[in-house]
Structure formats: structure tokens, C-alpha cells
Design a protein around this motif. Structure first.
Motif, PDB file in Angstrom:
ATOM      1  N   THR A   1      -8.352  -0.351  -5.846  1.00 59.44           N
ATOM      2  CA  THR A   1      -7.628  -1.602  -5.619  1.00 59.44           C
ATOM      3  C   THR A   1      -7.176  -2.222  -6.932  1.00 59.44           C
ATOM      4  OG1 THR A   1      -8.892  -2.021  -3.602  1.00 59.44           O
ATOM      5  CG2 THR A   1      -7.798  -3.914  -4.635  1.00 59.44           C
TER       6      THR A   1
ATOM      7  N   SER B   1      -3.387  -2.873  -8.382  1.00 57.01           N
ATOM      8  CA  SER B   1      -2.936  -4.191  -8.829  1.00 57.01           C
ATOM      9  C   SER B   1      -2.402  -4.132 -10.252  1.00 57.01           C
ATOM     10  CB  SER B   1      -4.084  -5.197  -8.745  1.00 57.01           C
ATOM     11  OG  SER B   1      -4.557  -5.314  -7.418  1.00 57.01           O
TER      12      SER B   1
ATOM     13  N   THR C   1      -4.437  -2.247  -1.152  1.00 57.75           N
ATOM     14  CA  THR C   1      -5.586  -3.146  -1.089  1.00 57.75           C
ATOM     15  C   THR C   1      -6.173  -3.195   0.312  1.00 57.75           C
ATOM     16  OG1 THR C   1      -4.678  -4.525  -2.865  1.00 57.75           O
ATOM     17  CG2 THR C   1      -6.332  -5.534  -1.425  1.00 57.75           C
TER      18      THR C   1
ATOM     19  N   LYS D   1      -4.582 -10.431  -3.018  1.00 62.40           N
ATOM     20  CA  LYS D   1      -5.361  -9.189  -2.904  1.00 62.40           C
ATOM     21  C   LYS D   1      -6.851  -9.479  -2.854  1.00 62.40           C
ATOM     22  CE  LYS D   1      -1.908  -6.305  -5.140  1.00 62.40           C
ATOM     23  NZ  LYS D   1      -0.901  -7.355  -5.319  1.00 62.40           N
TER      24      LYS D   1
ATOM     25  N   VAL E   1     -13.765  -6.755  -6.678  1.00 62.77           N
ATOM     26  CA  VAL E   1     -12.318  -6.924  -6.809  1.00 62.77           C
ATOM     27  C   VAL E   1     -11.985  -8.299  -7.372  1.00 62.77           C
ATOM     28  CG1 VAL E   1     -10.164  -7.129  -5.502  1.00 62.77           C
ATOM     29  CG2 VAL E   1     -11.748  -5.270  -5.000  1.00 62.77           C
TER      30      VAL E   1
END
Length: 417
Positions: free
Chosen positions: A242, A246, A221, A383, A399
């Protein structure tokens, strides 16, 4: 009429066939090896396996003698080749002796058959991956090599010395179990690290996100956010990587649950599985709408380092103690609060802790499941915060939107279950 399933002769013939197959599998690989095919190949290795199987079946006490005789004959053959061809590799010699042992294992027991087949497949893959393994080893710099050696030595020396019981001096903690969890989590990260070095993150952003996420989704991240600050046009592509990183965190947590408390896995698999699916869908949407493709490289370091491992051990021990105390005094709400605070920094510690507590009956399965999901949600929130702190606003919005959807679905499924 003879039942094939119980007929001894039938069982011997079938296991001879399995031994032959294992030997042929390894033999075909050795036949293609430049340094091995002239000594032993697709015909010789099946014979090695059959010899091992027959000796184990009818003369089991002679197996060490047969192994010694074959080792002597192969040593002479390799000595001659070393003299004339200047090739002193021992890989094929070792593989040949191992093939004899695998053949013998097929006759030893039903479990021996399964282990022999699995080991035979692993050996074949290991032998065929010579180039990739050498490239990986050469790519590790001296600093990483020293760190890895130190870590492995400490693991081998420390683990057997730690007492395998709960100690009052450590507030009831079992030091060997704590260290075992440190080794397990580090080994899990190292597996992803090896894949990233062998496959190469330069092969695509999907690989970058997935492999980087399995080693450290937080590091991935940060790396992706930094790239958007350098090139704003990469915001959507970096957001995709990203989110993939995750999403990989959730299957990793399932692996940890399966190892520590398999009975908890069915209840945890539903919410974490749902979070994985939603994360994958969100990532696919980001990738589909990306205006350009670009190869990215995540900043992933070798996880075999002593200081981070010790730090994780301290965190895990602290989370284990706090979770037990919080549950005893505050009930489920105390567990959830601990899970959230712990998850902000690391999801592995709370996942392993609640899996262990559920196995011991200290907390119920629903509480453990919800606590693990809460920890995962807290980590996704971290994150998103890193994306806002380091990356561009566009990247952070993408994100945050994706990870918010993942968190909502995971919590909803956990509560429903």
C-alpha cells in the motif's frame, strides 16, 4: 585544415554509420525471429537502411520509387514463402520498409537523426517483445477488449470535433483541453496496466504495489486492505504494498506537471520528491520487518473504459472552475481548500488544474506547488481511512504511520520552499 564538424563529407559518412547501426539493430532481431530470418536478417536490414540514406542524400526525389520497388520485391519474396511455407506474416516486410525510411531520415536533418534512432530502438523492442505482446493480448477478455475499442474510437472521433477555445456556455472552459487531459491521464494509467499484465504482479509484492499504484493507488489500497481482512498475517506485507503504491503516486503527478507546465516542475519536484523518498524508506522498513513473504495480486482493471473517463472529465472541469473562483474570491486559502477536497477523491484533477492555472499566471508557483502537495496529502489521508475501514487494525496502524510521515515531510518541504 578541414573541420570535421562542418565538413559535408564527414557528416554524410557519420550519418551513414548511424543508418547502418539502426539497420543492424533491427536486422539482428529479425535474424533471431523464426518466421523472418530466412527472408531478411542481420545483413539485409543494414543494406535497407543504407539504401534509404544514400537515396535521401543524393536522389531525394527517387525515394518513393525506391520504396515502391523494394515493396514489390519483398512482396514477391513473401508470396513465395507463403506458398511454400504457409507463413503470411507481414511484420518483417513492414519492418524492412520502415528501415529504409529510418535510413533516409538520418540524412534528412539533425532532428531526423534523433527521431530515427529513437524509433529504431522502439521498433527493435516491439519486435523482440512478440511473445509478451501476444500473451498480453490473449489475456484480455472480450469485455475489456470491447471497452478499449469503444474508448479509443470515442477519443479519435470526439477530440477533433471539440472546439479549441474557451466557451462562455461552459463558463470559460476549453473543451478540447479538458478532453485532452482525460486522454492523457487514462493513457498514463493504461501504461501501468500494460506493464502489470506483461510483467505479472505475481512476480512480487514490490511489483504489485508499484504497478498497481501507477494505475490506481486507491484500488491497490482497497485490494491490500481486503487481503488483510482475509488473512491477518499479511498485514505488514500488505501495508508495504500500500505504501509503495502511494509513493508511486507522486512521480506520476510529476509526469503530469511536466507535460502541462514544465516551468512548475522544479518547485514541485522538491516536495513530491521528498515524499517519494520517505515513502520508499517507510516501505523498505515495513518489508524488512515482515515475518513472511507472500505473492500478492492487486485488483487492477483496464483503465480504457468510457464511463470512468467521462467521470474524470467532469471532475477535472469542476475542479478547474472551482479553483479559479476560489482563488479569485479567497486567494491562496481558497485554492488550498479546493485542493484538499479534490484530493480526497483524486489527485490527478487538482495536479493538472493547478499546473494549468500556474502556466496561465492565474496562480503563483508557490501557491500551485503547495496546492498540489495539499491534494496529495488529502489523497494519502483517504488511503489511510480506507485501510482503517476495510483492513485489520494492525494493517491500518502501519499504513497510517508511514503515510503520516510522508505527509508531514511533504508539507514541511513545500512550506520551506
Amino acid at each position: 585544415m578541414v573541420d570535421p564538424a562542418t565538413d559535408p563529407l564527414y557528416r554524410v559518412v557519420v550519418r551513414l554509420g548511424i543508418a547502418f547501426g539502426i539497420g543492424a539493430l533491427i536486422g539482428f532481431e529479425r535474424e533471431q525471429a523464426e518466421s523472418a530470418g530466412s527472408i531478411a536478417g542481420s545483413r539485409t536490414f543494414p543494406l535497407f537502411a543504407i539504401v534509404g540514406a544514400l537515396v535521401q542524400a543524393f536522389f531525394p526525389s527517387m525515394l518513393p520509387v525506391v520504396l515502391a520497388a523494394l515493396a514489390l520485391a519483398l512482396t514477391v519474396a513473401y508470396g513465395a514463402r507463403a506458398w511454400f511455407e504457409r507463413d503470411v506474416g507481414l511484420t518483417t516486410l513492414t519492418a524492412a520498409l520502415l528501415t529504409v525510411v529510418l535510413g533516409a531520415m538520418t540524412m534528412h536533418s539533425d532532428r531526423g537523426v534523433v527521431v530515427a534512432v529513437v524509433v529504431g530502438g522502439v521498433v527493435t523492442v516491439l519486435l523482440s517483445a512478440k511473445g509478451a505482446i501476444h500473451e498480453f493480448a490473449e489475456g484480455i477478455d472480450e469485455r475489456e477488449r470491447r471497452a478499449s475499442v469503444k474508448f479509443i474510437l470515442v477519443v479519435l472521433v470526439v477530440y477533433p470535433l471539440l472546439p479549441d477555445r474557451e466557451l462562455d456556455a461552459l463558463l470559460g472552459l476549453n473543451p478540447r483541453f479538458v478532453w485532452l487531459m482525460v486522454v492523457f491521464v487514462t493513457a498514463l494509467s493504461f501504461a501501468g496496466y500494460v506493464l502489470s499484465r506483461v510483467i505479472g504482479t505475481e512476480r512480487g509484492i514490490a511489483v504489485t504495489g508499484a504497478l498497481g499504484g501507477f494505475v490506481s493507488s486507491t484500488a491497490t489500497t482497497v485490494s491490500m486492505a481486503e487481503r488483510t481482512s482475509e488473512a491477518a498475517s499479511l498485514s505488514r506485507i500488505c501495508a508495504f504494498s500500500t505504501v509503495i503504491a502511494s509513493a508511486v503516486m507522486f512521480p506520476r503527478a510529476l509526469v503530469e506537471v511536466a507535460v502541462v507546465n514544465r516551468s512548475l516542475l522544479p518547485s514541485v519536484a522538491l516536495p513530491l520528491g521528498a515524499m517519494t523518498v520517505v515513502g520508499a524508506v517507510a516501505a523498505a522498513a515495513l518489508y524488512w520487518r515482515a515475518t513472511a513473504e507472500s505473492d500478492l495480486d492487486a485488483d487492477v482493471e483496464n483503465p480504457f473504459q468510457l464511463r470512468p473517463a467521462l467521470f474524470f472529465g467532469l471532475v477535472f472541469a469542476a475542479v478547474l472552475l472551482i479553483s479559479e473562483t476560489a482563488h479569485a474570491r479567497l486567494g491562496a486559502s481558497g485554492v488550498y481548500a479546493t485542493a484538499f477536497v479534490s484530493g480526497l477523491a483524486d489527485v490527478d484533477a487538482i495536479t493538472l488544474t493547478l499546473s494549468r492555472l500556474a502556466a496561465e499566471g492565474e496562480v503563483s508557483r508557490p501557491v500551485a506547488t503547495t496546492g498540489i502537495v495539499v491534494g496529495a496529502i488529502a489523497n494519502t489521508a483517504t488511503k489511510a481511512g480506507l485501510a482503517w475501514l476495510i483492513g485489520t487494525r494492525r494493517h491500518a496502524r502501519l499504513v497510517t504511520a508511514a503515510l503520516a510521515a510522508v505527509s508531514v515531510v511533504g508539507l514541511a518541504v513545500a512550506v520551506a520552499v
